[in-house]
Design a protein around this motif. Structure first.
Motif, PDB file in Angstrom:
ATOM      1  N   THR A 128       0.836  -1.205   0.000  1.00 45.59           N
ATOM      2  CA  THR A 128       0.000   0.000   0.000  1.00 45.59           C
ATOM      3  C   THR A 128       0.871   1.255   0.000  1.00 45.59           C
ATOM      4  O   THR A 128       0.614   2.207  -0.745  1.00 45.59           O
ATOM      5  CB  THR A 128      -0.911  -0.007   1.239  1.00 45.59           C
ATOM      6  N   ARG A 129       1.897   1.241   0.834  1.00 46.71           N
ATOM      7  CA  ARG A 129       2.806   2.390   0.921  1.00 46.71           C
ATOM      8  C   ARG A 129       3.530   2.614  -0.412  1.00 46.71           C
ATOM      9  O   ARG A 129       3.643   3.748  -0.884  1.00 46.71           O
ATOM     10  CB  ARG A 129       3.814   2.131   2.042  1.00 46.71           C
ATOM     11  N   ARG A 130       4.004   1.537  -1.036  1.00 51.35           N
ATOM     12  CA  ARG A 130       4.713   1.664  -2.319  1.00 51.35           C
ATOM     13  C   ARG A 130       3.797   2.164  -3.424  1.00 51.35           C
ATOM     14  O   ARG A 130       4.235   2.917  -4.311  1.00 51.35           O
ATOM     15  CB  ARG A 130       5.311   0.308  -2.702  1.00 51.35           C
ATOM     16  N   ARG A 131       2.534   1.770  -3.406  1.00 53.15           N
ATOM     17  CA  ARG A 131       1.603   2.230  -4.445  1.00 53.15           C
ATOM     18  C   ARG A 131       1.391   3.739  -4.348  1.00 53.15           C
ATOM     19  O   ARG A 131       1.391   4.448  -5.368  1.00 53.15           O
ATOM     20  CB  ARG A 131       0.276   1.494  -4.327  1.00 53.15           C
ATOM     21  N   LEU A 132       1.204   4.233  -3.135  1.00 51.23           N
ATOM     22  CA  LEU A 132       1.030   5.673  -2.972  1.00 51.23           C
ATOM     23  C   LEU A 132       2.306   6.415  -3.371  1.00 51.23           C
ATOM     24  O   LEU A 132       2.247   7.460  -4.037  1.00 51.23           O
ATOM     25  CB  LEU A 132       0.661   5.986  -1.519  1.00 51.23           C
ATOM     26  N   GLN A 133       3.444   5.898  -2.968  1.00 51.54           N
ATOM     27  CA  GLN A 133       4.715   6.543  -3.312  1.00 51.54           C
ATOM     28  C   GLN A 133       4.931   6.565  -4.825  1.00 51.54           C
ATOM     29  O   GLN A 133       5.450   7.543  -5.374  1.00 51.54           O
ATOM     30  CB  GLN A 133       5.858   5.819  -2.613  1.00 51.54           C
ATOM     31  N   ALA A 134       4.527   5.486  -5.508  1.00 52.52           N
ATOM     32  CA  ALA A 134       4.687   5.432  -6.967  1.00 52.52           C
ATOM     33  C   ALA A 134       3.828   6.487  -7.653  1.00 52.52           C
ATOM     34  O   ALA A 134       4.249   7.118  -8.629  1.00 52.52           O
ATOM     35  CB  ALA A 134       4.322   4.037  -7.479  1.00 52.52           C
ATOM     36  N   LEU A 135       2.623   6.699  -7.142  1.00 54.05           N
ATOM     37  CA  LEU A 135       1.754   7.718  -7.735  1.00 54.05           C
ATOM     38  C   LEU A 135       2.307   9.123  -7.494  1.00 54.05           C
ATOM     39  O   LEU A 135       2.214   9.993  -8.370  1.00 54.05           O
ATOM     40  CB  LEU A 135       0.340   7.598  -7.168  1.00 54.05           C
ATOM     41  N   VAL A 136       2.887   9.344  -6.326  1.00 55.96           N
ATOM     42  CA  VAL A 136       3.523  10.641  -6.070  1.00 55.96           C
ATOM     43  C   VAL A 136       4.700  10.836  -7.019  1.00 55.96           C
ATOM     44  O   VAL A 136       4.905  11.930  -7.561  1.00 55.96           O
ATOM     45  CB  VAL A 136       3.981  10.737  -4.602  1.00 55.96           C
ATOM     46  N   ALA A 137       5.473   9.762  -7.263  1.00 58.87           N
ATOM     47  CA  ALA A 137       6.608   9.858  -8.183  1.00 58.87           C
ATOM     48  C   ALA A 137       6.152  10.186  -9.602  1.00 58.87           C
ATOM     49  O   ALA A 137       6.905  10.765 -10.385  1.00 58.87           O
ATOM     50  CB  ALA A 137       7.396   8.545  -8.174  1.00 58.87           C
ATOM     51  N   MET A 138       4.914   9.832  -9.958  1.00 61.39           N
ATOM     52  CA  MET A 138       4.362  10.184 -11.268  1.00 61.39           C
ATOM     53  C   MET A 138       3.982  11.653 -11.360  1.00 61.39           C
ATOM     54  O   MET A 138       3.769  12.167 -12.460  1.00 61.39           O
ATOM     55  CB  MET A 138       3.116   9.348 -11.551  1.00 61.39           C
ATOM     56  N   ILE A 195       2.720  19.226  -9.756  1.00 59.67           N
ATOM     57  CA  ILE A 195       3.319  18.013 -10.329  1.00 59.67           C
ATOM     58  C   ILE A 195       4.825  17.999 -10.091  1.00 59.67           C
ATOM     59  O   ILE A 195       5.407  16.991  -9.669  1.00 59.67           O
ATOM     60  CB  ILE A 195       3.009  17.935 -11.832  1.00 59.67           C
ATOM     61  N   VAL A 196       5.468  19.147 -10.333  1.00 59.26           N
ATOM     62  CA  VAL A 196       6.921  19.247 -10.124  1.00 59.26           C
ATOM     63  C   VAL A 196       7.267  19.034  -8.654  1.00 59.26           C
ATOM     64  O   VAL A 196       8.223  18.332  -8.320  1.00 59.26           O
ATOM     65  CB  VAL A 196       7.435  20.607 -10.621  1.00 59.26           C
ATOM     66  N   MET A 197       6.474  19.611  -7.762  1.00 59.45           N
ATOM     67  CA  MET A 197       6.737  19.465  -6.327  1.00 59.45           C
ATOM     68  C   MET A 197       6.580  18.018  -5.885  1.00 59.45           C
ATOM     69  O   MET A 197       7.366  17.515  -5.071  1.00 59.45           O
ATOM     70  CB  MET A 197       5.795  20.377  -5.538  1.00 59.45           C
ATOM     71  N   ALA A 198       5.569  17.319  -6.421  1.00 58.35           N
ATOM     72  CA  ALA A 198       5.371  15.913  -6.067  1.00 58.35           C
ATOM     73  C   ALA A 198       6.543  15.066  -6.546  1.00 58.35           C
ATOM     74  O   ALA A 198       7.050  14.208  -5.811  1.00 58.35           O
ATOM     75  CB  ALA A 198       4.064  15.402  -6.673  1.00 58.35           C
ATOM     76  N   ARG A 199       6.998  15.301  -7.772  1.00 65.71           N
ATOM     77  CA  ARG A 199       8.137  14.538  -8.293  1.00 65.71           C
ATOM     78  C   ARG A 199       9.411  14.830  -7.517  1.00 65.71           C
ATOM     79  O   ARG A 199      10.214  13.922  -7.251  1.00 65.71           O
ATOM     80  CB  ARG A 199       8.326  14.853  -9.774  1.00 65.71           C
ATOM     81  N   ASN A 200       9.604  16.080  -7.133  1.00 62.94           N
ATOM     82  CA  ASN A 200      10.782  16.433  -6.343  1.00 62.94           C
ATOM     83  C   ASN A 200      10.743  15.773  -4.967  1.00 62.94           C
ATOM     84  O   ASN A 200      11.775  15.316  -4.453  1.00 62.94           O
ATOM     85  CB  ASN A 200      10.878  17.948  -6.194  1.00 62.94           C
ATOM     86  N   LEU A 201       9.558  15.719  -4.372  1.00 60.59           N
ATOM     87  CA  LEU A 201       9.409  15.050  -3.078  1.00 60.59           C
ATOM     88  C   LEU A 201       9.778  13.576  -3.199  1.00 60.59           C
ATOM     89  O   LEU A 201      10.508  13.034  -2.365  1.00 60.59           O
ATOM     90  CB  LEU A 201       7.969  15.199  -2.577  1.00 60.59           C
ATOM     91  N   ALA A 202       9.262  12.913  -4.242  1.00 62.27           N
ATOM     92  CA  ALA A 202       9.565  11.490  -4.450  1.00 62.27           C
ATOM     93  C   ALA A 202      11.064  11.273  -4.654  1.00 62.27           C
ATOM     94  O   ALA A 202      11.640  10.307  -4.142  1.00 62.27           O
ATOM     95  CB  ALA A 202       8.776  10.959  -5.650  1.00 62.27           C
ATOM     96  N   ALA A 203      11.711  12.178  -5.386  1.00 59.24           N
ATOM     97  CA  ALA A 203      13.148  12.054  -5.622  1.00 59.24           C
ATOM     98  C   ALA A 203      13.927  12.188  -4.318  1.00 59.24           C
ATOM     99  O   ALA A 203      14.878  11.437  -4.065  1.00 59.24           O
ATOM    100  CB  ALA A 203      13.603  13.102  -6.632  1.00 59.24           C
ATOM    101  N   ALA A 229      16.353   5.007 -14.946  1.00 59.34           N
ATOM    102  CA  ALA A 229      16.888   6.359 -15.049  1.00 59.34           C
ATOM    103  C   ALA A 229      15.873   7.355 -14.518  1.00 59.34           C
ATOM    104  O   ALA A 229      14.665   7.153 -14.600  1.00 59.34           O
ATOM    105  CB  ALA A 229      17.221   6.679 -16.510  1.00 59.34           C
ATOM    106  N   ALA A 230      16.358   8.416 -13.944  1.00 62.40           N
ATOM    107  CA  ALA A 230      15.486   9.464 -13.414  1.00 62.40           C
ATOM    108  C   ALA A 230      14.651  10.076 -14.522  1.00 62.40           C
ATOM    109  O   ALA A 230      15.080  10.156 -15.672  1.00 62.40           O
ATOM    110  CB  ALA A 230      16.318  10.543 -12.729  1.00 62.40           C
ATOM    111  N   TYR A 231      13.462  10.483 -14.160  1.00 61.16           N
ATOM    112  CA  TYR A 231      12.555  11.077 -15.140  1.00 61.16           C
ATOM    113  C   TYR A 231      13.126  12.398 -15.663  1.00 61.16           C
ATOM    114  O   TYR A 231      13.680  13.201 -14.909  1.00 61.16           O
ATOM    115  CB  TYR A 231      11.181  11.348 -14.509  1.00 61.16           C
ATOM    116  N   GLY A 232      12.998  12.612 -16.957  1.00 59.91           N
ATOM    117  CA  GLY A 232      13.398  13.880 -17.562  1.00 59.91           C
ATOM    118  C   GLY A 232      12.539  14.133 -18.785  1.00 59.91           C
ATOM    119  O   GLY A 232      12.286  13.219 -19.573  1.00 59.91           O
ATOM    120  N   ALA A 233      12.085  15.341 -18.930  1.00 56.25           N
ATOM    121  CA  ALA A 233      11.243  15.666 -20.083  1.00 56.25           C
ATOM    122  C   ALA A 233      12.069  15.612 -21.360  1.00 56.25           C
ATOM    123  O   ALA A 233      13.253  15.913 -21.371  1.00 56.25           O
ATOM    124  CB  ALA A 233      10.643  17.055 -19.906  1.00 56.25           C
TER     125      ALA A 233
END
Length: 302
Positions: A128-138, A195-203, A229-233
């Motif tokens: 459950t914890r990993r699923r929420l963390q994965a969505l934040v990383a998105m 979105i950027v803040m959520a991805r930065n938090l996950a990183a 690899a880390a996400y990059g546009a």
């Protein structure tokens, strides 16, 4: 002067007769049977009013490791919370060293089987914890995830850092995860800044996206995420080679920018920018061919 008759809190053992003078037929019969057994065993020299509490204590520990709750054990063994507490915990009077044999027998009689998972069963929260963390990383902040999953954001904050969770909560989040991971947060009203803040938090926290977990591995505490690899546009206007080849082919056939945009379903600016890339590439290739031809002619003349 009338005497107040105290009512026994329960009628599961001898306490109601010995301490509360209970007159229920079944309770009196239980007390008489106990007295007869005690007298008989005393006559044979086998009377053993107490036994070592350690086997029962270890059995309770194994039951709890299998998911059984203390109230469930109390109910199955027909013992009071006070009796179970005295067996388990080192309190004022320390842990019980000896207990009644009938109490030990009822506890040891409970089979060592995993407790069936119900909606109120407390389970490991790893998946459950990993699923929420994965969505934040998105790019999904918890504030936006709350309505998507049907939870208050503060509740999700507790879950994403917790170790245990109700089975019903784990099931709801697992179902919601399968739906939300296919959605883009920017297409569902999440601001770009969030979105950027959520991805930065996950990183910062070292959280991994859905691609890092393969099937059931997300629920296995012993499994590690696949490192990606880390996400990059993507760079601006860079698209796949097939798309550029289509644009080049239609241009060489004499199609206009507007016509190409209509056929490929893109906007005019995008097609124009891609076409500029194509023309620069063709011009560079033509220049190199001319230079190569010049070098060949000079070599032949020499």
């Amino acid at each position: 002067m009338s005497t107040v008759v105290r009512e026994a809190p329960h009628h599961r053992n001898l306490t109601c007769v010995k301490e509360y003078s209970c007159k229920r037929a079944e309770c009196v019969a239980r007390s008489l049977e106990y007295d007869r057994r005690r007298y008989r065993q005393k006559g044979y020299g086998t009377w053993q009013p107490f036994v070592d509490a350690e086997p029962a204590r270890q059995h309770i520990g194994r039951l709890r490791a299998l998911g059984h709750s203390l109230p469930g054990i109390e109910k199955a063994a027909e013992v009071s919370p006070a009796t179970l507490s005295r067996i388990l915990y080192d309190g004022v009077n320390k842990q019980a060293r000896r207990i009644r044999p009938e109490v030990a027998e009822r506890i040891l009689r409970i089979p060592l089987q995993a407790r069936p998972v119900t909606a109120n069963t407390i389970v490991d929260a790893t998946g459950t914890r990993r699923r929420l963390q994965a969505l934040v990383a998105m790019g999904w902040p918890l504030k936006a995830l709350g309505p998507q999953l049907g939870f208050h954001p503060r509740r999700l904050t507790d879950i994403i850092h917790g170790d245990r969770v109700l089975a019903s909560t784990a099931r709801r989040i697992a179902i919601g995860y399968r739906t939300v991971q296919a959605r883009s947060p920017q297409n569902h009203g999440v601001p770009a800044r969030s979105i950027v803040m959520a991805r930065n938090l996950a990183a910062r926290e070292g959280w991994h996206g859905p691609a890092a977990w393969d099937g059931a591995a997300i629920d296995d505490p012993d499994c590690q995420p696949e490192q990606t690899a880390a996400y990059g546009a993507s760079p601006k206007y860079v698209r796949d080679n097939d798309r550029i080849a289509e644009i080049e082919h239609l241009y060489l056939l004499g199609e206009s920018v507007d016509s190409i945009a209509k056929q490929l379903g893109g906007n005019r600016k995008y097609i124009g920018d891609q076409l500029a890339v194509v023309l620069r590439r063709r011009a560079e290739a033509a220049r190199q061919e001319r230079e190569e031809a010049m070098r060949r002619r000079l070599g032949e003349a020499a």
